[in-house]
Scaffold this motif. Sequence first.
Motif, short mmCIF file in Angstrom:
data_model
loop_
_atom_site.label_atom_id
_atom_site.label_comp_id
_atom_site.label_asym_id
_atom_site.label_seq_id
_atom_site.Cartn_x
_atom_site.Cartn_y
_atom_site.Cartn_z
N SER A 265 -8.40 4.09 1.17
CA SER A 265 -9.13 3.56 2.33
C SER A 265 -9.66 2.16 2.07
CB SER A 265 -10.29 4.50 2.68
OG SER A 265 -11.21 4.59 1.59
N THR A 266 -9.82 1.78 0.80
CA THR A 266 -10.33 0.44 0.45
C THR A 266 -9.21 -0.46 -0.10
OG1 THR A 266 -10.99 1.28 -1.74
CG2 THR A 266 -12.67 1.23 0.00
N THR B 225 -9.71 4.53 -3.96
CA THR B 225 -9.25 5.28 -2.78
C THR B 225 -8.39 4.36 -1.93
OG1 THR B 225 -11.21 4.67 -1.48
CG2 THR B 225 -11.34 6.70 -2.79
N GLU C 290 -12.82 -3.61 -2.58
CA GLU C 290 -11.42 -3.70 -2.14
C GLU C 290 -10.53 -3.98 -3.35
OE1 GLU C 290 -10.26 -5.22 1.80
OE2 GLU C 290 -12.22 -6.19 1.79
N LYS D 195 0.85 -1.20 0.00
CA LYS D 195 0.00 0.00 0.00
C LYS D 195 0.88 1.25 0.00
CE LYS D 195 -3.64 2.38 2.58
NZ LYS D 195 -4.52 2.35 3.76
#
Length: 354
Positions: free
Chosen positions: A330-331, A328, A347, A264
Motif C-alpha cells: 500500500s506504500t 506493505t 514510501e 509494483k
Amino acid sequence: MLDPYVRAVVKVVLGKEDLRRMEMSFNETNVLAALKTVSGGKTDSKYARLNSEYQRFKAGEGDYKQKKKNVELVVKLQMSKVLEMLSDEDKECKILTLLHVLRDLPSIGSAVTFWNSLDAVGADRELLVDCAVGMAQLVPHVCGVERVNKNAALVHTKLRASLGEVRTSKLTYVYTNLALTLPKSEKKPSLLDFCESVLEEDQIDELLALLEFSDGDDEAILPAGEASSSSDEEEEEAAEVEEEDANEAAAVFVQPTGFKILKKPADLLKSAAETENLYVMMVWSLKDRKGRAFNQWEVGKVKRFMPARTLHNYDILWDDGMRGSKLTLSTYFLHTDDEQYIPQEGEWLYLRKA
C-alpha cells in the motif's frame, strides 16, 4: 569444570587452595543448571544420564582418574618451555605466569583432544563427551567486546564524526580503563574531572579557556578537535545553505546510479530466488540542526524475509547497520516523471543492480 588442562594450569601455578576458591565462586546448583540447559530441558532422562556421568568424571572414577593425572604431568612438563621467554621478575608474579601459560595453552594441550581421546564405554559417556566438546569450542569473551563497542559509541558521537580510527581507539581505551579504576559506588567523572586526570596543567588551562568560549557545550568540543577559526555567524550561514540544499535534494526522487527500478508486484517478493540481490529504496523522515523535518531516500540490501514477524517482515542492511523493516504494497512508490509530487515518509520501492 570440563576443561582439565585449564584446571591443571591453575592448580600448578596458583596452587590447590586458589583452584578450590575458584570452584567455590559457583556452586553445584549452577553446574547442574548448565547441564539441564545443555540437555534441552525437555526430558529428565537425558539430564539424569548426563549428570550421572559428569559426577563420575568429577570424582575421577575409572579411567578418568588416570587421564587427569596424565594431563597434570603434561602441563608440568610443557610449562617450562612456555615460560622460557618470561623474565624472572615476571615469573615471581603468579597472575602474570598464569596468563602467559593460558595464552599459549594450545601448545600444551586441548580439552577437545582430551575428551575425544576417551574410550567409548557407553551411551552416557558419549553424551558427556559431546557436551564437553561443544562447550570447549565456545567463545567466552564476547561480552567484553560488546562492552568496548558500546564505549566506542560514547566517544564517537555524531558531533565527533571527524575522529579517525586511531584516535577513537585510544579514547575508547582511556574511557574504558578509567571507568574500571573507579569503585562502583562512585559516579562517572565529569568532563573536567576526566581531563584533569589525563592532561597536564598547561593543557587543562587551554581546556578551561575553550570551555568558556563554547558556553559549556562539553559534547561539541571534546574530543573532536580544536575550535574552528571561522565565526559563529559564518558557520550558521554555511549550515543553513547546506540544510536548504539537502532539503531540496531530498524532496526529489532520483533513480540511483547502477540500479533499475522494479514495477509494483502483485505480492511482496519473499522467496529465496526473489530476494537474492534485491534492494529497497525508502523515504526516511529526518531533522536538520534546527529541528526542522525533511525527507530523504536511502537504499538498503534485503537480507531475508521473515513472514512470521508481526512488526517487521524484512531484515534490511542499511548504511547504519541491519534493521527490521515493515514493508506493505500500500506504500509502494509509483515512479512517475511528475517532479511536483513529494514522496512521503515510509514510501518505498524495489531495486536491482542494473
